[in-house]
Design an enzyme around this catalytic site. Structure first.
Site, PDB file in Angstrom:
ATOM      1  N   ARG A 245      -4.655  -4.868   2.304  1.00  0.00           N
ATOM      2  CA  ARG A 245      -3.947  -3.682   2.043  1.00  0.00           C
ATOM      3  C   ARG A 245      -4.619  -3.515   0.658  1.00  0.00           C
ATOM      4  NH1 ARG A 245       0.378  -0.144   2.451  1.00  0.00           N
ATOM      5  NH2 ARG A 245       1.599  -1.091   0.962  1.00  0.00           N
TER       6      ARG A 245
ATOM      7  N   THR B 287      -0.083   7.321   8.778  1.00  0.00           N
ATOM      8  CA  THR B 287      -0.499   5.646   8.954  1.00  0.00           C
ATOM      9  C   THR B 287      -0.285   5.659  10.640  1.00  0.00           C
ATOM     10  OG1 THR B 287       1.310   5.199   7.440  1.00  0.00           O
ATOM     11  CG2 THR B 287       1.035   3.584   9.145  1.00  0.00           C
TER      12      THR B 287
ATOM     13  N   ASP C 286       4.200   2.909  -2.557  1.00  0.00           N
ATOM     14  CA  ASP C 286       4.779   1.413  -2.078  1.00  0.00           C
ATOM     15  C   ASP C 286       5.157   0.434  -3.165  1.00  0.00           C
ATOM     16  OD1 ASP C 286       4.666   3.146  -0.150  1.00  0.00           O
ATOM     17  OD2 ASP C 286       3.049   1.426   0.950  1.00  0.00           O
TER      18      ASP C 286
ATOM     19  N   SER D 141       4.378  -3.609   1.857  1.00  0.00           N
ATOM     20  CA  SER D 141       4.142  -2.796   2.749  1.00  0.00           C
ATOM     21  C   SER D 141       5.579  -3.449   3.462  1.00  0.00           C
ATOM     22  CB  SER D 141       2.658  -2.753   3.685  1.00  0.00           C
ATOM     23  OG  SER D 141       3.316  -2.799   5.445  1.00  0.00           O
ATOM     24  N   SER D 142       5.895  -1.779   4.624  1.00  0.00           N
ATOM     25  CA  SER D 142       7.158  -2.263   6.058  1.00  0.00           C
ATOM     26  C   SER D 142       5.975  -2.528   7.538  1.00  0.00           C
ATOM     27  CB  SER D 142       7.484  -0.775   5.844  1.00  0.00           C
ATOM     28  OG  SER D 142       8.799  -0.749   5.038  1.00  0.00           O
TER      29      SER D 142
ATOM     30  N   GLY E 271       5.917   5.508  10.228  1.00  0.00           N
ATOM     31  CA  GLY E 271       7.632   5.373   9.732  1.00  0.00           C
ATOM     32  C   GLY E 271       7.847   4.727   8.724  1.00  0.00           C
ATOM     33  N   GLY E 272       7.131   4.876   7.645  1.00  0.00           N
ATOM     34  CA  GLY E 272       7.489   4.119   6.490  1.00  0.00           C
ATOM     35  C   GLY E 272       8.694   3.243   6.671  1.00  0.00           C
TER      36      GLY E 272
HETATM   37  O1  DON Z   1       2.774   0.898   4.136  1.00  0.00           O
HETATM   38  C1  DON Z   1       4.270   0.888   4.606  1.00  0.00           C
HETATM   39  O2  DON Z   1       5.073   0.733   4.894  1.00  0.00           O
HETATM   40  C2  DON Z   1       3.828   2.572   4.773  1.00  0.00           C
HETATM   41  N1  DON Z   1       2.467   2.948   3.503  1.00  0.00           N
HETATM   42  C3  DON Z   1       3.512   3.094   5.651  1.00  0.00           C
HETATM   43  C4  DON Z   1       3.863   4.640   5.562  1.00  0.00           C
HETATM   44  C5  DON Z   1       4.207   5.216   6.892  1.00  0.00           C
HETATM   45  O3  DON Z   1       3.702   4.379   7.856  1.00  0.00           O
HETATM   46  C6  DON Z   1       4.302   6.531   6.890  1.00  0.00           C
HETATM   47  N2  DON Z   1       4.458   7.551   8.006  1.00  0.00           N
HETATM   48  N3  DON Z   1       5.151   7.587   8.279  1.00  0.00           N
END
Ligand code: DON
Length: 554
Positions: free
Chosen positions: A92, A365, A407, A436-437, A456-457
């Site tokens: 990370r 991502t 984040d 992070s997720s 997917g955030g």
């Molecule tokens: O680490 C995380 O949770 C975010 N930076 C992930 C971002 C993400 O999955 C974007 N995708 N759609």
């Protein structure tokens, strides 16, 4: 039976069992056919799953610049077949040494719109190069040079722009246009490139070659490091050479849990994924889903999600900076307490739960899954955060920088790009990793092993959860990746669902319970999954049809 026969049988029988417990084929599922091919090439030339993961990570960094890259970070969940050892590589990004908690606030302490999302000030110190090097040196069989070769070639020969690339570039066109190196690489005369246009990245090829030759020193020190720091500083960022030199890849113990006899292994903090998934499954565990109606099932799942995301917002951050009550949050008794407040006849308003706290889609991502014939596994989710990260390419290096600083919670209680809110635990501090997720995961029974994950955030966690529940139903990966998705993240107090995920009856039933329902603008996620069915002695893999990826079994 003669005695010697018995002895031979006792010695050889367990051996035969061990030997039988290897997959009949290998598999790779990734978000881009060229990255899947790169991994397969490495497996074919004698590499193991870890070497293939190096090749896939590097190839994705080239062909999916909007999703991941050398300028980003991620989590690589590993399972080594020889001794069953499991670990998570935490690559990370870290906050630069000159960062501080209020760096994205104006003089009135309000969040400056876009400051943590665009340009070099939004970039954390990248971890992906360190992860690739570590993966190859500690776990791989082949040289870094060999495993990076397909990506280097792809960077030189280029990849063709498709409709997917066009959508991402259109979304970030104004920002990409601001920086000359980014404009030159990822746009065509300042506009979204036409289909079939070749994106060639010579400087990135050279940076990859330096890493292949010198390992970490090729990226974190020397020419590339100097060029990145100069470019960042010249354009309003705060990186230093020491930040790069001091970057540390960390191996962490994965989060473990169980659900109805199945074993879960998933991402540890600074990802919230493993804890939240295990927590949700613990809350749900006593219920036999097959005995519940559609509305009851969804009600139970959504209320469990709501409770786990509340804890995410309050407790989670970088474990090297904050004490996280991991044991409590993954404990079955703790989940029993959370379950006690769930009513099957009524939605719980998020505002009635003590706490604080609010995501878009799934095509930036990236996730990939690998299984080799020895049984080694990799589940990896890697990112530059927003599409094309910060949109800033450091001149001369080809490295597109992330905007992972978003984040962090720039201000407690103020939602980030994914509508997520956080607390003190996720405030900015020098050297700290943002929460992070991302949830690369394994779920397994005695008969089957699954490797899965998705971008997917904030919705990553609930997508992986739904995939696991579908595995638990006995369905194949095609079904997990196709599954109609729904999501609740505590705040906003809304049950989000993609088109087709809920029946008309379920929508009416859930509304009656008091839920506010919101259909998402488009179907979300890009899951890449593998199933090794030990009982049937078969391997299956699937790539989400919402994306353009490819799953191969060979
Ligand atoms: O680490 C995380 O949770 C975010 N930076 C992930 C971002 C993400 O999955 C974007 N995708 N759609």
């Amino acid at each position: 039976m003669p005695r010697w026969f018995l002895i031979i049988f006792i010695v050889l029988y367990p051996l035969s069992k061990v030997q039988a417990a290897t997959p009949p084929q290998s598999a790779i599922a990734s978000a881009h056919p060229l990255a899947t091919a790169a991994g397969m090439e490495i497996l074919a030339s004698g590499g193991n799953a870890f070497d293939a993961a190096v090749a896939v990570t590097a190839a994705l960094a080239v062909v999916e610049p909007y999703s991941s890259g050398l300028g980003g970070g991620g989590f690589w969940l590993l399972h080594r077949a020889a001794d069953g050892y499991q670990t998570m590589l935490d690559g990370r990004e870290t906050a630069p040494g000159a960062s501080h908690r209020d760096m994205y606030l104006d003089e009135h302490k309000n969040v400056i719109p876009g400051a943590s999302m665009n340009g070099p000030l939004s970039a954390g110190i990248p971890g992906t190069p360190a992860a690739i090097v570590h993966l190859a040196e500690k776990y791989g069989k082949l040289s870094l040079k060999k495993s990076l070769a397909p990506a280097i070639k792809l960077a030189r020969t280029g990849f063709k722009v498709d409709a997917h690339y066009q959508r991402m570039a259109k979304f970030r066109k104004p920002e990409l246009n601001k920086w000359s190196a980014s404009k030159k690489l990822f746009l065509h005369e300042g506009d979204v490139p036409p289909i079939g246009h070749r994106v060639k990245q010579h400087n990135l090829a050279k940076t990859l070659e330096l890493i292949a030759e010198k390992g970490n020193a090729g990226f974190y020190q020397g020419r590339v490091a100097k060029q990145m720091v100069n470019a960042v500083k010249k354009n309003g960022g705060i990186w230093s050479l020491a930040d790069l030199k001091n970057y540390k890849l960390i191996e962490r113990e994965p989060i473990r849990g169980s659900y109805r006899g199945m074993r879960i292994t998933s991402a540890a903090p600074p990802s919230s994924g493993g804890i939240a998934i295990v927590n949700i499954l613990n809350i749900m565990e006593p219920y036999d889903l097959t005995r519940l109606t559609g509305v009851e099932q969804k009600q139970l799942i959504v209320e469990s999600m709501r409770r786990a995301y509340r804890d995410r917002a309050i407790y989670l951050g970088d474990p090297d900076f904050v004490d996280i009550p991991v044991k409590q949050l993954t404990d079955k008794m703790y989940a029993a307490g959370q379950r006690a407040s769930i009513r099957m006849d009524k939605a719980t308003p998020s505002s009635s739960l003590p706490g604080i706290a609010a995501s878009p889609e799934g095509f930036h991502t990236t996730h990939f899954s690998v299984l080799d014939q020895a049984g080694n596994r990799v589940a990896a989710t890697v990112t530059v955060n927003y599409p094309f990260g910060s949109c800033f390419v450091a001149e001369g290096t080809g490295v597109l920088l992330n905007d992972e600083m978003d984040d962090f919670s720039a201000k407690p209680g103020t939602p980030n790009a994914y509508g997520l809110v956080g607390a003190e635990a996720n405030a900015i501090a020098p050297g700290k990793r943002p929460l992070s997720s991302m949830s690369p995961s394994f779920i397994e029974s005695d008969d089957a092993v699954a490797i899965l994950g998705t971008p997917g955030g904030s919705r990553i966690i609930t997508m992986v959860l739904l995939g696991m529940l579908d595995f638990a139903r006995g369905n194949p990966p095609e079904s997990w990746v196709d599954y109609g998705r729904f999501h609740h993240q505590y705040l906003p107090d809304q049950l989000q669902y993609e088109e087709g995920a809920l029946t008309a009856k379920e929508i009416a039933g859930l509304q009656q319970l008091g839920h506010e329902l919101k259909q998402t603008a488009w179907r979300y996620g890009n899951m890449q999954a593998i199933l090794w069915d030990i009982k049937q002695d078969k391997v299956f893999a699937a790539s989400d049809k919402r994306g353009v990826g490819q799953a191969l079994v060979k």
